[in-house]
Scaffold this motif. Structure first.
Motif, mmCIF file in Angstrom:
data_model
loop_
_atom_site.group_PDB
_atom_site.id
_atom_site.type_symbol
_atom_site.label_atom_id
_atom_site.label_comp_id
_atom_site.label_asym_id
_atom_site.label_seq_id
_atom_site.Cartn_x
_atom_site.Cartn_y
_atom_site.Cartn_z
ATOM 1 N N GLU A 1 32.803 32.973 54.297
ATOM 2 C CA GLU A 1 32.568 33.649 52.730
ATOM 3 C C GLU A 1 31.561 34.236 52.305
ATOM 4 N N SER A 2 31.690 35.495 51.777
ATOM 5 C CA SER A 2 30.346 36.206 51.431
ATOM 6 C C SER A 2 30.768 36.808 50.040
ATOM 7 N N GLY A 3 29.605 37.144 49.375
ATOM 8 C CA GLY A 3 29.447 37.912 48.351
ATOM 9 C C GLY A 3 29.246 37.351 46.763
ATOM 10 N N GLY A 4 29.003 35.797 46.994
ATOM 11 C CA GLY A 4 28.793 35.259 45.712
ATOM 12 C C GLY A 4 27.049 35.459 45.282
ATOM 13 N N GLY A 5 27.028 35.185 44.226
ATOM 14 C CA GLY A 5 25.656 35.463 43.595
ATOM 15 C C GLY A 5 25.440 35.229 42.076
ATOM 16 N N LEU A 6 24.383 35.666 41.192
ATOM 17 C CA LEU A 6 24.154 35.392 39.860
ATOM 18 C C LEU A 6 24.619 36.782 39.365
ATOM 19 N N VAL A 7 25.391 36.609 38.243
ATOM 20 C CA VAL A 7 25.904 37.833 37.350
ATOM 21 C C VAL A 7 26.059 37.336 35.926
ATOM 22 N N GLN A 8 25.645 38.522 34.920
ATOM 23 C CA GLN A 8 25.778 38.051 33.780
ATOM 24 C C GLN A 8 27.038 38.161 33.295
ATOM 25 N N ARG B 1 37.859 26.840 43.698
ATOM 26 C CA ARG B 1 36.581 26.652 43.415
ATOM 27 C C ARG B 1 36.370 25.318 42.854
ATOM 28 N N GLN B 2 35.356 25.064 42.953
ATOM 29 C CA GLN B 2 34.562 23.531 42.480
ATOM 30 C C GLN B 2 33.571 23.813 41.584
ATOM 31 N N ALA B 3 33.533 23.616 40.442
ATOM 32 C CA ALA B 3 32.368 23.291 39.533
ATOM 33 C C ALA B 3 31.698 22.039 39.287
ATOM 34 N N PRO B 4 30.424 21.925 38.941
ATOM 35 C CA PRO B 4 29.702 20.822 39.053
ATOM 36 C C PRO B 4 30.358 19.642 38.263
ATOM 37 N N GLY B 5 30.659 18.359 38.969
ATOM 38 C CA GLY B 5 31.303 17.475 38.261
ATOM 39 C C GLY B 5 32.813 17.444 37.963
ATOM 40 N N LYS B 6 33.427 18.469 38.600
ATOM 41 C CA LYS B 6 34.637 18.662 38.501
ATOM 42 C C LYS B 6 35.467 18.839 39.989
ATOM 43 N N GLN B 7 37.029 18.732 39.778
ATOM 44 C CA GLN B 7 37.650 18.751 41.152
ATOM 45 C C GLN B 7 37.859 20.181 41.486
ATOM 46 N N ASN C 1 36.357 40.362 37.630
ATOM 47 C CA ASN C 1 35.884 41.082 36.556
ATOM 48 C C ASN C 1 35.741 40.415 35.430
ATOM 49 N N ASN C 2 34.960 40.770 34.427
ATOM 50 C CA ASN C 2 34.925 40.210 33.201
ATOM 51 C C ASN C 2 34.455 38.655 33.540
ATOM 52 N N LEU C 3 33.468 38.520 34.272
ATOM 53 C CA LEU C 3 33.371 36.992 34.372
ATOM 54 C C LEU C 3 32.646 36.254 33.397
ATOM 55 N N LYS C 4 33.072 35.072 33.040
ATOM 56 C CA LYS C 4 32.659 34.092 32.228
ATOM 57 C C LYS C 4 31.876 32.954 32.784
ATOM 58 N N PRO C 5 31.301 32.226 31.766
ATOM 59 C CA PRO C 5 30.047 31.257 32.321
ATOM 60 C C PRO C 5 30.940 30.021 32.851
ATOM 61 N N GLU C 6 32.216 30.034 32.286
ATOM 62 C CA GLU C 6 33.166 28.967 32.912
ATOM 63 C C GLU C 6 33.704 29.229 34.186
ATOM 64 N N ASP C 7 33.422 30.572 34.843
ATOM 65 C CA ASP C 7 33.703 30.829 36.305
ATOM 66 C C ASP C 7 32.653 30.481 37.149
ATOM 67 N N THR C 8 31.646 29.658 36.527
ATOM 68 C CA THR C 8 30.443 29.271 37.471
ATOM 69 C C THR C 8 31.004 28.024 38.527
ATOM 70 N N VAL D 1 27.437 32.349 36.557
ATOM 71 C CA VAL D 1 27.762 33.317 35.486
ATOM 72 C C VAL D 1 26.739 32.751 34.537
ATOM 73 N N SER D 2 25.690 33.716 34.239
ATOM 74 C CA SER D 2 24.814 33.411 33.251
ATOM 75 C C SER D 2 24.036 34.400 32.626
#
Length: 116
Positions: free
Chosen positions: A6-13, A38-44, A83-90, A114-115
């Motif tokens: 994979e490639s293309g990840g990073g930090l975005v507002q 995807r896997q968020a911290p503490g989630k499956q 597109n239209n990323l949200k903090p919960e997409d982290t 996303v922060s």
């Protein structure tokens, strides 16, 4: 064997966009299903979007209308336009490939934050 990178990840507002890419190599001829999870911290780990060799797509409800999966048709590259990323997409995003016989292959993951 199939190798996925994979490639293309990073930090975005919040509200911003990213494009993830997955490059497949090895024995790719019998891949019939490709996707992003995807896997968020503490989630499956959860399925985000999938695409089959016929081009049919499926999306998790929370990303519909914002994330788009696409493939180059040759089974060696598929992307996730976000597109239209949200903090919960982290999360850490993983690409996935399924070969005939239902054998699953995974990439190493790429982090998306996303922060503001």
């Amino acid at each position: 064997q199939v190798q996925l990178v994979e490639s293309g990840g990073g930090l975005v507002q919040p509200g911003g966009s990213l494009r993830l890419s997955c490059a497949a190599s090895g024995s790719i001829s019998s891949i019939y299903f490709m996707g992003w999870y995807r896997q968020a911290p503490g989630k499956q780990r959860e399925r985000v979007a999938t695409i089959n060799i016929g081009g049919g797509t499926n999306y998790e409800d929370s990303v519909k209308g914002r994330l788009t999966i696409s493939s180059n048709g040759d089974k060696n590259t598929w992307d996730l336009q976000m597109n239209n990323l949200k903090p919960e997409d982290t999360a850490v995003y993983y690409c996935n490939a399924v070969k005939i016989g239902n054998r699953n292959y995974w990439g190493q993951g790429t982090p998306v934050t996303v922060s503001s």
